[in-house]
Design an enzyme around this catalytic site. Structure first.
Site, PDB file in Angstrom:
ATOM      1  N   GLU B  83       0.809  -1.218   0.000  1.00 47.51           N
ATOM      2  CA  GLU B  83       0.000   0.000   0.000  1.00 47.51           C
ATOM      3  C   GLU B  83       0.840   1.264   0.000  1.00 47.51           C
ATOM      4  O   GLU B  83       0.497   2.250  -0.656  1.00 47.51           O
ATOM      5  CB  GLU B  83      -0.922   0.032   1.231  1.00 47.51           C
ATOM      6  CG  GLU B  83      -2.095  -0.917   1.165  1.00 47.51           C
ATOM      7  CD  GLU B  83      -1.697  -2.338   1.421  1.00 47.51           C
ATOM      8  OE1 GLU B  83      -0.605  -2.555   1.975  1.00 47.51           O
ATOM      9  OE2 GLU B  83      -2.466  -3.236   1.074  1.00 47.51           O
ATOM     10  N   HIS B 153     -11.733  -5.201   8.348  1.00 49.08           N
ATOM     11  CA  HIS B 153     -12.482  -5.028   7.111  1.00 49.08           C
ATOM     12  C   HIS B 153     -13.698  -4.157   7.342  1.00 49.08           C
ATOM     13  O   HIS B 153     -14.669  -4.238   6.616  1.00 49.08           O
ATOM     14  CB  HIS B 153     -12.919  -6.397   6.550  1.00 49.08           C
ATOM     15  CG  HIS B 153     -11.783  -7.276   6.160  1.00 49.08           C
ATOM     16  ND1 HIS B 153     -11.031  -7.974   7.067  1.00 49.08           N
ATOM     17  CD2 HIS B 153     -11.245  -7.550   4.955  1.00 49.08           C
ATOM     18  CE1 HIS B 153     -10.079  -8.642   6.435  1.00 49.08           C
ATOM     19  NE2 HIS B 153     -10.183  -8.408   5.153  1.00 49.08           N
TER      20      HIS B 153
END
Lengths: 367, 349
Positions: B83, B153
């Site tokens: 990322e 999540h």
């Protein structure tokens, strides 16, 4: 008798992963406890060699599969001995993990397990082999494919499944779920890809600082191998000569991306560059065990001031039969034939069973 | 049930091309008939790129389906699992002149990229005295609770980025807004973070116009006019608040004004304060933890601006100050009952 009381106490006064009393603390037996009780009690009888017929032995020598080395002169031993009891233990552990994962998959489909569920089937030889080499003072930290690791590091099957289903008897009191299981010297269970590796380096630092002759094994996958924080961890570990073993469980796919599409270099054992590395065939329990014995020796002896020679980066080549998680069928990026082929030719416990029987370490029905 | 989203006919499924510029697709997809809106512009600008983890085959939420086939691998491609690398790469690409849409697979994974976004993207124009900027950058990330997401999540990180001058943070509440807002973000001359509530990928189905349109950023929407109390939220929470307004009207005879903030940074203080001056009461609701959630900023600004108009202290109905739980999610979320009881409390203050 002692065995019986040990078995009973572990069920009647269930203890959590940190040794504390769990649940109500009283005899709240479930039917699964009776199952586990009887299996444990009967285990010695079920595995006894019937009549000790023929020429079975209690110990045999096996060749380990070839290793590849990076910046190392001496490989791990080319052969290793294995006793009958050890072989049975590894076999049993791998079988339990395989069945645990199957059961988890089924429970997930029934929606008894929600959230995420990453199955370890096919990779059992890694956790069993590594655990066989580790001593009680060594630590392990891994990523989210941790059910097998939780089991070998001491969590009971009931504890693991209770955690998966969110029960309070789970190893993390039901609050962690599939990706966050912990035990003594097992630091989880981590959801963020690659985040566990610097943490593992830190545990190794603590081990060194507190004078324990212990290593920390940090596991990660081929997908995580491209995270920047891993290289930061390698550098710090090498600089400070930490007893850290970084292990890449290379199962060929990072979620749905094959290794050659994600990594410029797929020789993960060389990614440490200045950190020596070993490539291991991860489908053979004994090869893995031998490599870890070598690593423990490397990381705890032979260096300056009685310390070890520094970190190592290991790559264990393996394969996962299921998809990345339960929401991935696992067939859109690889063929069923490929999975079948690995199952038939390279399955870890078939391999162990083959050598086990072949060496007549035990009586295999009909052999 | 998440809100009052109507299932509409398939007639609006896009096959025909829109007269429009950006190479972007915000995929709000209904499971049954797979309708999702896609922009295939007539004139294709050569400088738009989209990348992220698994973006090439369509993305884990199928937001970029079909784009690689249509526009090629040099413009729509996968990145490895990194990322921080993705963000840095995207910033460089935007500074270099390509309109870049980078995707973080989940907003929970945006934190390795936090340094790049906050220290590089947000400050580029300022530190170079406007010689350079990464205004062509948009970062998309699915955020928010989804029912079974657990710690990693389900997070809503808008508050972390709201604390960074130089960025824009946008959260749509449905497909129609998503398309307009995403296009605005892409064309906006500032680095934008577009947080898409992932639960709405499946549950939100709306009739999305095929033509080009944008919504102005930093302009809050008043969805329901009311007299007694203002309910403010964004993303999924807006639908919860609409239900609360309905319940409040039926059960408490209270008339609620529901506002969707739309843009977190810079936020539309004017609309919110006007509303509070009218009603005298404000509830801010968001899924993120209450301490230093964006509701805190709104509360501070509103009490400063509208102090003499307030009938009751500003109330925040938010997630609790814990990591986002797996098994306790139903208790954690600011659902309609918690919001309704806050309304009750404030009306009786």
């Amino acid at each position: 008798m002692k065995m019986l009381t040990n078995i009973l106490s572990s069920v009647l006064r269930p203890r959590g992963a940190a040794g504390q009393l769990w649940g109500q603390g009283s005899a709240a037996l479930m039917w699964t406890d009776f199952w586990e009780l009887s299996m444990r009690a009967l285990a010695p009888f079920m595995t006894a060699v019937r009549g000790a017929g023929g020429n079975s032995t209690t110990e045999a020598t096996f060749e380990t599969r070839p290793y590849k080395l990076h910046r190392l002169e001496e490989p791990p031993l080319p052969s290793t001995t294995c006793t009958r009891d050890d072989a049975l233990l590894y076999y049993r552990q791998m079988q339990i993990i395989r069945r645990l994962e199957s059961a988890s998959g089924n429970l997930y489909k029934e929606k008894a397990i929600r959230g995420f569920c990453h199955l370890y089937s096919g990779q059992e030889a890694i956790c069993v082999g590594i655990r066989a080499a580790l001593r009680s003072e060594d630590s392990v930290i891994t990523a989210y494919r941790d059910h097998g690791w939780a089991y070998v590091m001491g969590c009971s099957v009931v504890g693991v499944m209770a955690e998966l289903t969110g029960r309070s008897q789970g190893v993390a009191r039901g609050k962690g779920g599939s990706m966050h299981m912990y035990a003594k010297n097992f630091f989880g269970g981590n959801g963020i890809v690659g985040a566990q590796v610097p943490v593992g380096a830190g545990v190794a630092l603590a081990n060194k600082y507190l004078g324990r002759k212990a290593i920390c094994v940090s596991l990660y996958g081929d997908g995580a191998a491209n995270q920047g924080q891993l290289f930061e961890a390698y550098n710090m570990a090498k600089l400070m000569n930490l007893p850290a073993v970084f292990i890449c469980e290379n199962n060929g796919y990072g979620m749905g991306t094959s290794v050659d599409r994600a990594s410029a270099s797929i020789n993960y054992y060389t990614r440490g560059d200045y950190v020596p590395g070993i490539w291991i065939d991860g489908m053979d329990v004994l090869s893995v065990r031998e490599a870890l014995r070598y690593s423990i020796d490397y990381c705890t002896t032979g260096g300056p001031s009685g310390n070890g020679r520094g970190p190592l980066v290991l790559e264990v080549a393996t394969y996962r039969y299921h998809g990345h998680s339960m929401s991935d069928p696992g067939t859109s990026y690889r063929t069923r034939d490929e999975i079948q082929e690995v199952r038939q030719t390279r399955d870890p416990y078939n391999a162990l069973q083959g050598t086990y029987c072949w060496r007549r370490l035990g009586h295999c029905g009909g052999a | 049930m998440v809100g009052v989203l109507q299932k509409l006919s398939v007639a609006w499924r896009l096959g025909r091309q829109a007269v429009f510029r950006p190479v972007v697709q915000a995929g709000w997809q209904h499971v049954r008939n797979s309708s999702h809106f896609t922009y295939y512009p007539d004139t294709v600008p050569e400088s738009h790129v989209i990348f992220g983890e698994d973006v090439g085959f369509g993305g884990v939420f199928r937001c970029t389906i079909g784009l690689q086939d249509k526009f090629g691998k040099d413009r729509v491609f996968n990145t490895p699992l990194c990322e921080q690398g993705i963000a840095g790469f995207a910033i460089g690409s935007a500074v270099g002149g390509a309109t870049t849409i980078a995707e973080m697979q989940f907003a929970d994974y945006i934190f390795p990229a936090f340094d790049q976004i906050v220290n590089e993207a947000a400050k580029y124009r300022y530190r170079s005295g406007n010689l350079f900027n990464c205004g062509k950058l948009t970062i998309r990330a699915p955020c928010g609770a989804v029912g079974h997401g657990g710690l990693y999540h389900s997070q809503s990180p808008e508050a972390y980025f709201s604390h960074t001058p130089g960025l824009k943070v946008v959260v749509p509440r449905g497909p129609i807004k998503a398309k307009g807002l995403l296009l605005s973000c892409i064309r906006d001359d500032n680095p934008c973070i577009f947080l898409e509530p992932k639960v709405l990928y499946r549950s939100a189905v709306e009739m999305v116009p095929t033509s080009d349109y944008t919504y102005p950023l930093s302009s809050a929407d008043i969805l329901l006019e009311g007299e007694d109390i203002t309910l403010l939220g964004w993303g999924t929470q807006v639908h919860v608040l609409r239900e609360v307004a309905e319940l409040a009207r039926e059960q408490l005879n209270v008339s609620c004004e529901v506002i969707d903030l739309v843009t977190i940074l810079p936020w539309d203080q004017q609309t919110v304060c006007n509303s509070v001056k009218k009603t005298g009461r404000l509830i801010v609701a968001h899924e993120a933890p209450v301490t230093s959630g964006f509701g805190a900023e709104i509360a501070a600004a509103v009490q400063s601006e509208c102090f003499l108009h307030l009938e009751a202290p500003v109330e925040r109905v938010c997630g609790f100050d814990t990591p986002f739980p797996h098994i306790f999610e139903p208790f954690y979320l600011p659902d309609k009952w918690r919001c309704l009881s806050a309304v009750k409390k404030m009306m009786n203050y």
